[in-house]
Write a protein that holds these residues in place. Structure first.
Motif: not given
Length: 91
Positions: A51-66
């Motif tokens: 499922v998908s909810y908030n791609r912007l924050i999801q991508q930020y977390c993945k890109a910055n290893d959050v």
């Protein structure tokens, strides 16, 4: 897909990390047959619903290893989700 739980992570932390939103919490709990407030063991694996909810924050977390983790303390619980540098971008 699945994710391995890190020390101190709650289901809410995983929802933010993997979906960028707490809205994913019910779907994540249901997919794993657990309650939304259940304590997770470090190293355990959770199934991730597609499922998908908030791609912007999801991508930020993945890109910055959050990897959000709820801070454990004697008197209260505080979320250590994002640092000060993250907040101005999304406020």
């Amino acid at each position: 897909m699945e994710v391995q739980v890190k020390d101190g992570q709650t289901l809410a932390d995983i929802a933010i990390q993997e979906y960028g939103s707490l809205e994913a919490l019910p779907a994540l709990a249901a997919a794993n047959g657990i309650g939304m407030t259940e304590t997770l063991a470090a190293g355990s694996r959770l199934q991730l619903p597609d499922v998908s909810y908030n791609r912007l924050i999801q991508q930020y977390c993945k890109a910055n290893d959050v990897s959000p983790a709820t801070e454990r303390g004697m008197t209260d619980v505080k979320l250590r989700v994002f640092s000060g540098e993250f907040s101005p971008q999304f406020n």
